[in-house]
Write a protein that holds these residues in place. Structure first.
Motif: not given
Ligand SMILES: Nc1ncnc2c1ncn2[C@@H]1O[C@H](COP(=O)(O)OP(=O)(O)OP(=O)(O)O)[C@@H](O)[C@H]1O
Ligand SMILES: Nc1ncnc2c1ncn2[C@@H]1O[C@H](COP(=O)(O)OP(=O)(O)OP(=O)(O)O)[C@@H](O)[C@H]1O
Ligand SMILES: [Mg+2]
Ligand SMILES: [Mg+2]
Lengths: 283, 329, 269, 269, 283
Positions: A65-66, A185, A218, A220-221, A267, A270, E188-194
């Motif tokens: 999640g974001p 994480e 964070h 996805v894989r 992804l 998301l 490092g602590a961010l989701d893929a989109l961000t």
């Protein structure tokens, strides 16, 4: 290469979890209408919309999640560290009213004790459980080796790199062998190789003890590689927007095409969720 | 055994707790204890437990708490202790010392007559204390008012050590102080005597130190009180007969107790203004109390001090010794 | 991997030069201070009986030591201090922890502490006599009441300022009951608590000086008082000097190394 | 996104029930204390002239207030306290910061602090007279010297215990010179410093009580001393009660809300 | 989708860096024989073997390496926050002897000031630079928006999630517009989109101002997507074992085959280095 790593580490794990461990076997989790709003002097920050979730005993569930959507908050609530604003959490037969060593949270920010060295940080939980000194020293060493930190037993927290701290925290949580692992994480600050290795160790431990695992990431894989299920959260205030059951056979390889495709699909969901919610709130 | 005199031990022994200060005006206590006169008078069954204090109020406090049976103390703390306890806690049973306080002024302050006191600054050792009352009474007698009453004279109650410093600095014009401070102001700061307090009293005697007893002890063991007074009177007479021997013994005791002896010239000078007596000089106590009351120090009502003395035991001892009894005014 | 963590760094035989440097500086500083004092005293603004120079004072101190009065006095006083401080330490740690962690105690007892701490030690003398009589225990009682509130305050503040994350982590790892206090709250707050303990130490000294006036025995408090009563500036200052020297020594022997070790562990150095 | 952060949480008109509860507890606690005291006093272990009950003491206090002596005395004392404490605060913050940050100062001046802090306030009386004469300034000087070292100690400890990361971050972002102190070191150490300030406050009070004995003026210190000189336990206790009440009030009005705010910001609450 | 995001964010960036900025343009870095050994009471921990590295003005260099190999240590030394045990660092014409706002380090552990709210944390550097109150408030807001934290200006650090803290730190570092950005796992602590979005913002800022950037990451594809060069470190004590010049055209897409292949190659080297060194030290 990953496979080789995984094989190697399984040996370490075999040693680490060799003792007969009556506890540490997974229990089911039931989250019923849990929501959370933080309130300070003059504002209310809704962090989680009502969450309903059932996790089977020994299931490995990944949360995606974001940033800021409430994943850590949810884990805290399940750990019994933070009260929910409403709803209830059940671990096994009992309602969660506080912390218990059958559920252990691996904090996002390592949360090591700066007054203890690595060895004693890892021993901390064992000491609380009343394990005799010699035995807990041995257990701690095993788990320190497991996270590749042999030689740093006497180091204090400020003498470790970011990734090393995260690994100590991992060792500390694994050492007490809980039924439910709540991991926030845990591999975020690790390089690809160490990450691969520790993923393999974790999978091995999980395979051996059938712990119930809630795993925030964070990556996805990583989620697809590890999870039986992957849950996708909306932006804050978080709710579960989609649930993916991952049916790929184990052991899984990060480079597998099926895995990569599954990850791509997740992804996309998301992103879509984020865009949608972003739109809803006028971004 | 708090709040009551010590109970006799299994072998019939009993402890008498005696309090005094290691200073000149308590010479009787110093000599009597050092020579063993008190112990002799009390007999072998009585253990004499000596307690040394710095100040009267602390001694009274200890007496209130039942930690003291007999004590040497000045008139002010005795009156306060008596009044505070509604006349219950203590009795004065004998005198010990007279004299030994003077108004010392700086020679360059231009003080020749009482009228010259106007506009000057004087120190006294304690607000409402004996010397403070004497100072204020003197001013009043000469129609002078203190600054807080809208007058010109400043009376500054300060502690003795500070008085000496201030005097040396010229920050004050004079000070009404007890011995040995009066002598030290003269010898170390060049002060001169303006009034020797003896001159203010008939016969030149006024009470400086006397012996008090806790009422509880007096009631429980009047025999021991009498025995103690036997030792007390004997010591007073010893000192009167051989002041020289007493003088060195006193300083020896002061040094033993405080680790520092008085300089001999201070000792010699101070002793000339002191007299040792078993007469409690009761009339002077009443006059002092009257002055204090007039100056507003003893509350709204004139305290009733009529029962503060119990001279029965003393007179019994004096009769034994063939000495004149002492009557209350 | 462990092999590279070399443990064979050559240790200098005896204290190294770098370790000596602070002491050299310190010595220089103290000598400079004494020189300044001597200078002021000699300049003659004030007569020597009001402001004696350090030589006179040190002479008095040495004399006092030779005669044994200062030694006996210091021993008596330090004994009382040690006992009184020890008691306040034990009580203060426990009470401070409880007040720092338990809200109801903080709201009630905790709200009183700053008020009680403001009371000068002489206020406790009557109570001391009442409860204990004229003896050691009364003096020690005064010392305890002088230092206790200060230690409580320090511990309590340290405990309250501990990041809640440590507590969460500890609970999460199964810490319960007293273990939370001894193994988490206390060590987490230790750097802050240490400063409270030093404050308490000073309060203990000051209270001792007041408490020793309860009655007369040979002790630093009474040596100081005698000095004052005799207006003997040299003696007063000699006792002051002794107190300062003891204070500095205790700091260097007791507190400083402990603090240094704690800071090193935490990476605060 | 911002829209969800609702700022319209209904504020209760007047203090809410929950906010009152601590006060109720506190009141109950104090009443219980007074009742206990009265009980002990009445039980008659000790005569009333040595242990008066709270009713007698409060009566004395009320009388004193009505006659005005307690009010004037408290005002005079509080004024001195405010000035003296203010000066120590300013000096102590600066010196504490410097000693906490500069190694040479720590090794020299810093090593003296614990020694000097142990000195009872009476030690400073002669110096006060020498330098200032018999006046307000001398008393304030005693207050300053009483509180200063304590504040230095608190600030210095706070500064030394600050995680070096904040300092690194600040330097990294361009903080230089005094800004490092005012914008980083001080706020970073604030939670710890606050406890040092409270200790200093108590030291200031106690020193004031000693300093006011320098000479006689109507003040709490002298009211206390007169009470002692006259063996007037009720008056002594009335002054003590007044000091405690003032202490508790100052804590609740000055320190507590400030501490609460700091802790809230830091997430320590 | 990434492209769209990148386009969007480039607009935000355009606003963020609109002012004429004389400084903030990259300067070259020269690292000569820098090595580091930590010493405590009774041990010496070698963290970095001698490093030689030249970074051109406006170059974007990514560092990859196993956990604990000394990447953060190197960045600290370049920032002037930590003394090297030997060797020297030159920024532009001058030798590095301490911190300077032309080189700003983005710490691995956010390092926000807990006594300041988000707004004032971001303003901190600007205030030190003497920027007037109103102006710095405006600049701070722009960068807070840039990291998607609008609405949290008044929040204190403990009220933020891990990812949000990292973003505040990013805003704080970017706001002072340094010539050299030293970034230690900033995403490092961010989701893929961000992460995608912020990578795009960073690239845009870099493109507009030609800053020199040293960028530590554990994400190999991120390194390839952003860097002009990627350096691979050996395990502790770290040294540079391989250097890859990335010649892929920009803008780069994470899904690009060329990029994925390049990443795979680098990953292999990374693994090989780790295995080799691991073997050398008897693991
Ligand atoms: N103590 C707090 N007070 C106020 N708000 C809080 C507090 N803790 C968290 N929040 C808010 O709750 C929301 C969710 O936080 P949480 O830490 O659960 O996010 P997350 O999903 O773990 O994010 P990330 O991936 O960045 O770690 C955030 O928007 C944060 O601002
Ligand atoms: N203050 C210190 N004292 C002693 N050793 C230290 C100290 N700081 C770092 N180290 C050691 O130096 C080595 C390199 O640390 P550094 O933080 O540079 O690693 P890193 O490459 O950034 O790792 P990560 O990817 O985990 O952040 C580590 O092995 C660590 O143990
Ligand atoms: Mg989180
Ligand atoms: Mg790092």
């Amino acid at each position: 290469m990953v496979d080789q790593t995984a094989r190697e580490s399984r040996q370490v794990v075999a040693r680490a979890v060799a003792e007969p461990q009556a506890k540490g076997e997974g229990i089911p989790l039931r989250i019923v209408g849990v929501h959370k709003t933080f309130a300070d002097r003059d504002r209310r920050i809704p962090a989680l919309q009502p969450i309903d979730l059932e996790v089977g005993a020994g299931e490995f569930v990944c949360l995606l999640g974001p940033s800021g959507c409430g994943k850590s908050t949810l884990l805290s609530i399940v750990a019994g560290l933070e009260p929910a604003s409403g709803g209830s959490v059940w671990a096994g037969e009992r309602e969660v009213r506080g912390t218990d060593t059958d559920r252990v949270l691996l904090f996002q920010e390592a949360a090591l004790f700066p007054w203890l060295d690595v060895q004693h940080n890892v021993e901390f939980g064992l000491r609380q459980a009343g394990m005799p000194r010699a035995e807990r020293a041995a257990v701690a060493r095993r788990f320190i080796d497991l996270v590749h930190l042999g030689g740093f037993e006497r180091s204090y927290v400020h003498q470790l790199s970011g990734g090393m701290r995260q690994r100590v925290a991992l060792a500390r949580a694994l050492a007490i062998n809980p039924a439910v692992l709540l991991m926030d994480e845990p591999f975020g600050a690790l390089d690809a190789l160490t990450r691969d290795r520790l993923q393999a160790e974790l999978e091995a431990i999980w395979a051996a003890t059938r712990k119930t695992i809630l795993f925030v990431t964070h990556n996805v894989r990583e989620a697809v590689a590890l999870g039986d299920r992957v849950l996708v959260f909306s932006p804050r205030p978080g709710r579960i927007v989609r649930e993916f059951r991952i049916r790929l056979p184990r052991p899984r390889r990060l480079e597998d095409h099926a895995l990569v495709d599954q990850a791509a699909e997740i992804l996309a969901v998301l992103h879509a969720a984020a865009e949608m919610e972003g739109g809803r709130h006028g971004r | 055994g708090r709040g009551a005199p010590a109970a006799p031990g299994p072998d019939g022994s009993i402890t008498l707790r005696l309090a005094f200060f290691p200073n000149l005006t308590h010479a009787v206590a110093l000599v009597g204890s050092a020579r063993g006169t008190f112990q002799e008078a009390l007999g072998p069954n009585v253990t004499l437990d000596l307690k040394t204090f710095n100040a009267g109020p602390a001694l009274i406090e200890a007496l209130f708490a039942g930690e003291i049976d007999i004590g040497y103390v000045g008139p002010n703390p005795a009156i306060n202790g008596y009044v505070r306890s509604n006349g219950q806690a203590l009795r004065i049973i004998a005198g010990a010392c007279s004299g030994g306080a003077s108004l010392i002024v700086r020679p360059d302050a231009g003080i020749a007559s009482p009228a010259d006191l106007a506009g000057k600054t004087f120190a006294t050792p304690q607000f409402g204390g004996t010397q403070d009352v004497a100072m204020r009474h003197l001013l009043r007698a000469h129609g002078l008012k203190t600054a807080d009453q809208g007058g010109t004279v400043t009376v500054l109650p300060t502690q003795n050590p500070e008085i000496l410093t201030l005097f040396q600095q010229g920050a004050i014009d004079g000070a009404w102080v007890p011995e040995p401070w009066a002598t030290r102001l003269i010898q170390e700061a060049g002060g001169k005597v303006f009034i020797d307090e003896r001159s203010q009293w008939p016969d030149g005697s006024f009470v400086t130190t006397h012996v008090i007893v806790s009422t509880a002890f007096l009631n429980a063991r009047p025999d021991l009180v009498e025995a103690f007074l036997r030792g007390h009177v004997a010591t007073v007479r010893d000192i009167q007969e051989d002041p020289e021997a007493a003088r060195s013994l006193v300083n020896q005791e002061i040094e033993r107790l405080t680790s520092v002896p008085l300089p001999s010239q201070v000792l010699d000078q101070a002793l000339t203004t002191l007299a040792f007596t078993y007469d409690p000089l009761a009339s002077t106590l009443f006059v002092m109390a009257g002055h204090a009351f007039e100056l507003g120090f003893l509350g709204d009502e004139q305290p009733d001090l009529s029962g503060i003395y119990d001279l029965g035991p003393l007179n019994a001892v004096l009769a034994e010794e063939g000495l004149d009894p002492i009557a209350l005014p | 991997m462990a092999a590279e963590i070399l443990r064979n760094r050559p240790r200098a035989a005896g204290p190294s030069r770098a370790a000596l440097l602070p002491w050299v500086r310190r010595l220089g500083f103290y000598l400079a201070l004494l020189a300044l004092w001597e200078g002021v005293a000699r300049a003659g603004f004030w007569p020597p009986w009001i402001l004696p120079g350090p030589l006179t004072v040190i002479e008095t101190l040495v004399e006092g030591v030779q005669r044994g009065t200062f030694v006996t006095g210091a021993v008596v006083s330090l004994r009382r201090l040690a006992i009184g401080y020890g008691i306040s330490l034990a009580l203060g740690l426990v009470l401070g922890l409880l007040i720092g962690r338990i809200k109801v105690l903080d709201e009630t007892l905790g709200s009183l502490v700053l008020g009680l701490q403001a009371l000068p030690s002489v206020c406790w003398l009557p109570l001391a006599i009442l409860w204990f009589g004229l003896n050691e225990r009364a003096i020690i009682f005064v010392v305890v009441l002088g230092a206790l509130f200060s230690i409580i305050l320090g511990v309590q503040a340290g405990v309250k300022n501990t990041p809640p994350l440590y507590l969460k982590a500890a609970r999460n790892l199964g810490a319960r009951g007293p273990a939370v206090y001894t193994q988490v709250v206390l060590p987490a707050a230790l750097p802050a608590i240490l400063s409270g303990l030093k404050q308490g130490w000073s309060f203990a000294w000051r209270s001792l000086m007041a408490g020793e006036l309860l009655y007369f025995t040979l002790s630093l408090g009474n040596l100081l008082q005698i000095g004052r009563d005799l207006n003997d500036a040299a003696q007063v200052m000699a006792v002051m000097l002794l107190i300062v020297i003891i204070g500095v020594c205790i700091d260097q022997i007791l507190f400083a190394p402990f603090e240094r070790r704690v800071r090193e562990r935490w990476g605060l150095a």
